[in-house]
Design a protein around this motif. Structure first.
Motif, PDB file in Angstrom:
ATOM      1  N   GLY A  10      -0.240 -10.398  -0.673  1.00  0.00           N
ATOM      2  CA  GLY A  10      -1.016 -11.410  -1.534  1.00  0.00           C
ATOM      3  C   GLY A  10      -1.108 -12.394  -0.695  1.00  0.00           C
ATOM      4  N   ARG A  12      -3.618 -12.398   1.842  1.00  0.00           N
ATOM      5  CA  ARG A  12      -4.943 -12.626   2.114  1.00  0.00           C
ATOM      6  C   ARG A  12      -5.741 -11.607   1.489  1.00  0.00           C
ATOM      7  NH1 ARG A  12      -5.709  -9.079   6.598  1.00  0.00           N
ATOM      8  NH2 ARG A  12      -3.746  -8.090   7.348  1.00  0.00           N
ATOM      9  N   GLY A  13      -7.075 -11.508   1.498  1.00  0.00           N
ATOM     10  CA  GLY A  13      -8.050 -10.336   1.031  1.00  0.00           C
ATOM     11  C   GLY A  13      -7.866 -10.368  -0.573  1.00  0.00           C
ATOM     12  N   ILE A  14      -7.845  -9.204  -1.124  1.00  0.00           N
ATOM     13  CA  ILE A  14      -7.816  -8.792  -2.514  1.00  0.00           C
ATOM     14  C   ILE A  14      -6.565  -9.426  -3.192  1.00  0.00           C
ATOM     15  CG2 ILE A  14      -7.558  -6.928  -4.373  1.00  0.00           C
ATOM     16  CD1 ILE A  14      -9.418  -5.291  -2.331  1.00  0.00           C
ATOM     17  N   GLY A  15      -5.252  -9.087  -2.543  1.00  0.00           N
ATOM     18  CA  GLY A  15      -4.017  -9.612  -3.138  1.00  0.00           C
ATOM     19  C   GLY A  15      -4.013 -11.059  -3.211  1.00  0.00           C
ATOM     20  N   GLY A  79      -1.946  -2.537   1.709  1.00  0.00           N
ATOM     21  CA  GLY A  79      -2.304  -1.458   2.136  1.00  0.00           C
ATOM     22  C   GLY A  79      -2.675  -1.591   3.553  1.00  0.00           C
ATOM     23  N   ILE A  80      -2.801  -0.477   4.303  1.00  0.00           N
ATOM     24  CA  ILE A  80      -3.414  -0.484   5.699  1.00  0.00           C
ATOM     25  C   ILE A  80      -4.254   0.724   5.660  1.00  0.00           C
ATOM     26  CG2 ILE A  80      -1.469  -1.512   6.646  1.00  0.00           C
ATOM     27  CD1 ILE A  80      -0.427   1.470   7.879  1.00  0.00           C
ATOM     28  N   THR A 100       2.937   3.018   4.105  1.00  0.00           N
ATOM     29  CA  THR A 100       2.520   1.854   3.330  1.00  0.00           C
ATOM     30  C   THR A 100       2.022   2.015   1.943  1.00  0.00           C
ATOM     31  OG1 THR A 100       2.467   1.189   5.653  1.00  0.00           O
ATOM     32  CG2 THR A 100       1.546  -0.355   4.056  1.00  0.00           C
ATOM     33  N   GLY A 173     -14.330  -0.389  -4.743  1.00  0.00           N
ATOM     34  CA  GLY A 173     -15.236   0.406  -3.755  1.00  0.00           C
ATOM     35  C   GLY A 173     -15.136  -0.780  -2.478  1.00  0.00           C
ATOM     36  N   THR A 175     -15.046  -3.610  -0.310  1.00  0.00           N
ATOM     37  CA  THR A 175     -14.803  -5.147  -0.727  1.00  0.00           C
ATOM     38  C   THR A 175     -15.013  -5.967   0.478  1.00  0.00           C
ATOM     39  OG1 THR A 175     -13.536  -4.387  -2.463  1.00  0.00           O
ATOM     40  CG2 THR A 175     -13.421  -6.591  -2.033  1.00  0.00           C
ATOM     41  N   ASP A 178     -10.685  -8.723   5.449  1.00  0.00           N
ATOM     42  CA  ASP A 178     -10.293  -8.354   6.755  1.00  0.00           C
ATOM     43  C   ASP A 178     -10.636  -6.872   7.228  1.00  0.00           C
ATOM     44  OD1 ASP A 178      -9.977 -11.025   7.077  1.00  0.00           O
ATOM     45  OD2 ASP A 178      -7.691 -10.848   7.072  1.00  0.00           O
ATOM     46  N   MET A 179     -10.026  -5.961   6.065  1.00  0.00           N
ATOM     47  CA  MET A 179     -10.143  -4.727   6.179  1.00  0.00           C
ATOM     48  C   MET A 179     -11.340  -4.010   6.594  1.00  0.00           C
ATOM     49  SD  MET A 179      -8.354  -1.666   3.530  1.00  0.00           S
ATOM     50  CE  MET A 179      -6.660  -1.977   4.028  1.00  0.00           C
ATOM     51  N   THR A 180     -12.239  -4.599   5.827  1.00  0.00           N
ATOM     52  CA  THR A 180     -13.767  -4.003   6.162  1.00  0.00           C
ATOM     53  C   THR A 180     -14.433  -4.861   7.264  1.00  0.00           C
ATOM     54  OG1 THR A 180     -14.217  -5.154   4.144  1.00  0.00           O
ATOM     55  CG2 THR A 180     -13.841  -2.774   3.793  1.00  0.00           C
TER      56      THR A 180
HETATM   57  P1  NDP Z   1      -6.511  -6.704   4.043  1.00  0.00           P
HETATM   58  O1  NDP Z   1      -6.255  -5.973   5.201  1.00  0.00           O
HETATM   59  O2  NDP Z   1      -7.340  -7.913   3.866  1.00  0.00           O
HETATM   60  O3  NDP Z   1      -4.894  -6.993   3.565  1.00  0.00           O
HETATM   61  C1  NDP Z   1      -4.005  -6.284   3.653  1.00  0.00           C
HETATM   62  C2  NDP Z   1      -2.601  -6.960   2.905  1.00  0.00           C
HETATM   63  O4  NDP Z   1      -1.623  -5.883   2.930  1.00  0.00           O
HETATM   64  C3  NDP Z   1      -2.298  -7.974   3.872  1.00  0.00           C
HETATM   65  O5  NDP Z   1      -1.777  -9.029   2.978  1.00  0.00           O
HETATM   66  C4  NDP Z   1      -1.125  -7.291   4.678  1.00  0.00           C
HETATM   67  O6  NDP Z   1      -0.121  -8.309   5.071  1.00  0.00           O
HETATM   68  C5  NDP Z   1      -0.513  -6.377   3.540  1.00  0.00           C
HETATM   69  N1  NDP Z   1       0.391  -5.553   4.019  1.00  0.00           N
HETATM   70  C6  NDP Z   1      -0.085  -4.258   4.857  1.00  0.00           C
HETATM   71  N2  NDP Z   1       0.921  -3.631   5.212  1.00  0.00           N
HETATM   72  C7  NDP Z   1       2.065  -4.250   4.823  1.00  0.00           C
HETATM   73  C8  NDP Z   1       3.476  -3.898   4.836  1.00  0.00           C
HETATM   74  N3  NDP Z   1       4.084  -3.072   5.561  1.00  0.00           N
HETATM   75  N4  NDP Z   1       4.266  -4.860   4.191  1.00  0.00           N
HETATM   76  C9  NDP Z   1       3.811  -5.817   3.667  1.00  0.00           C
HETATM   77  N5  NDP Z   1       2.304  -6.140   3.285  1.00  0.00           N
HETATM   78  C10 NDP Z   1       1.612  -5.240   4.032  1.00  0.00           C
HETATM   79  O7  NDP Z   1      -6.929  -5.518   3.033  1.00  0.00           O
HETATM   80  P2  NDP Z   1      -7.629  -5.835   1.306  1.00  0.00           P
HETATM   81  O8  NDP Z   1      -7.376  -7.111   0.803  1.00  0.00           O
HETATM   82  O9  NDP Z   1      -8.880  -5.309   1.876  1.00  0.00           O
HETATM   83  O10 NDP Z   1      -6.869  -4.664   0.700  1.00  0.00           O
HETATM   84  C11 NDP Z   1      -6.061  -4.669  -0.388  1.00  0.00           C
HETATM   85  C12 NDP Z   1      -5.768  -3.352  -0.892  1.00  0.00           C
HETATM   86  O11 NDP Z   1      -6.983  -2.764  -1.428  1.00  0.00           O
HETATM   87  C13 NDP Z   1      -5.314  -2.423   0.143  1.00  0.00           C
HETATM   88  O12 NDP Z   1      -4.462  -1.446  -0.729  1.00  0.00           O
HETATM   89  C14 NDP Z   1      -6.550  -1.672   0.365  1.00  0.00           C
HETATM   90  O13 NDP Z   1      -6.498  -0.113   0.648  1.00  0.00           O
HETATM   91  C15 NDP Z   1      -7.243  -1.523  -1.203  1.00  0.00           C
HETATM   92  N6  NDP Z   1      -8.835  -1.362  -1.022  1.00  0.00           N
HETATM   93  C16 NDP Z   1      -9.538  -2.244  -0.057  1.00  0.00           C
HETATM   94  C17 NDP Z   1     -10.580  -1.999  -0.073  1.00  0.00           C
HETATM   95  C18 NDP Z   1     -11.779  -2.816   0.815  1.00  0.00           C
HETATM   96  O14 NDP Z   1     -13.112  -2.377   1.055  1.00  0.00           O
HETATM   97  N7  NDP Z   1     -11.330  -3.983   1.207  1.00  0.00           N
HETATM   98  C19 NDP Z   1     -11.531  -1.084  -0.906  1.00  0.00           C
HETATM   99  C20 NDP Z   1     -10.640  -0.192  -1.759  1.00  0.00           C
HETATM  100  C21 NDP Z   1      -9.217  -0.433  -1.668  1.00  0.00           C
HETATM  101  P3  NDP Z   1      -0.137  -9.126   6.508  1.00  0.00           P
HETATM  102  O15 NDP Z   1      -1.209 -10.175   6.366  1.00  0.00           O
HETATM  103  O16 NDP Z   1       1.212  -9.350   6.664  1.00  0.00           O
HETATM  104  O17 NDP Z   1      -0.888  -8.097   7.447  1.00  0.00           O
END
Ligand code: NDP
Length: 236
Positions: A10, A12-15, A79-80, A100, A173, A175, A178-180
């Protein structure tokens, strides 16, 4: 009433979008962060935790219980990706993504269930992906983990329904996070061409679906998969 909400990933990103939305609605929100900066503001409680480490997960729950009370809403969002075509995918990349994205969800849900059973109420929301249903070349590990979350969540829905605990999946879908951001422009263009609404989702679009599934209005919804994908999966 303010609920104790725990959102993984939570910072960054969606969280983070989910955390902000739920904190603004009055919930007591805790989020995990790993090595980076903890999120600040919005009254969010940052908890340092790597969800692949069972001891850190246990410590996170203990801290949240002490500060906010037992977790009433769990959002397994962290997620990663470790993309690569199957023939070139090392076993550690397959295992890391499963660990993960899927095994950690088991770990979190199992620990959260303890307090939810006692309270005889609870909400679990797992962040999967449209890719779980569609598959994606170069993402066999990720798609397997995200599809696994659906079977996992539906099993929990059956196990825990009689205790007033719901378990649902949100399937985003593409989003903008940083992941994308690391995807090449050409790839983004090709993906956009497949999305009926013609744009990527904003993290807030996903957060709104999570907020709904955690709300009183969704109390009769369990075992569902809610796509938030601009129509790319046509409701699957
Ligand atoms: P980001 O890469 O922006 O953020 C990922 C988040 O997961 C970060 O807060 C990261 O923490 C955390 N994280 C990863 N590994 C661990 C770990 N081992 N322990 C604790 N925290 C961890 O991703 P999004 O916000 O894009 O994605 C969020 C979710 O949505 C994911 O599950 C992703 O698979 C899913 N999703 C995303 C899509 C997209 O297009 N973006 C589409 C579909 C699904 P840290 O900052 O410490 O690395």
């Amino acid at each position: 009433m303010a609920r104790s909400v725990f959102i993984t990933g939570g910072n960054r990103g969606i969280g983070f979008a989910i955390a902000k939305m739920m904190a603004e609605a009055g919930d007591r929100v805790a989020v995990t962060y790993r090595s980076g900066e903890p999120p600040s503001g919005h009254g969010i409680l940052p908890v340092q935790c790597d969800i692949t480490d069972p001891d850190q997960v246990e410590a996170a729950f203990k801290l949240i219980e002490a500060e906010h009370g037992p977790v009433e809403v769990l959002v397994a969002n962290a997620g990663i990706t470790r993309d690569g075509l199957l023939m070139r995918m090392p076993e550690e990349d397959f295992a890391a993504v499963i660990d993960t994205n899927l095994t950690a969800a088991y770990r979190l849900a199992k620990r959260a269930t303890r307090g939810m059973l006692r309270a005889r109420k609870g909400r679990m929301i797992f962040i999967s992906s449209a890719v779980a249903m569609l598959g994606e070349a170069g993402q066999s590990n990720y798609a397997a983990a995200k599809a696994g979350l659906i079977g996992f969540s539906r099993s929990l829905a059956r196990e825990l329904g009689s205790r007033n605990i719901t378990s649902n999946v949100v399937a985003p879908g593409l989003t903008s996070t940083d992941m994308t951001a690391v995807l090449p422009e050409e790839r983004i263009k090709a993906l956009l061409a497949q999305i009926p609404l013609g744009s990527t989702a904003r993290p807030e679009d996903i957060a709104a679906a999570v907020r709904f599934l955690a709300s009183d209005e969704a109390s009769y919804i369990t075992g569902a998969v809610l796509p938030v994908d601009g129509g790319v999966g046509m409701g699957h």
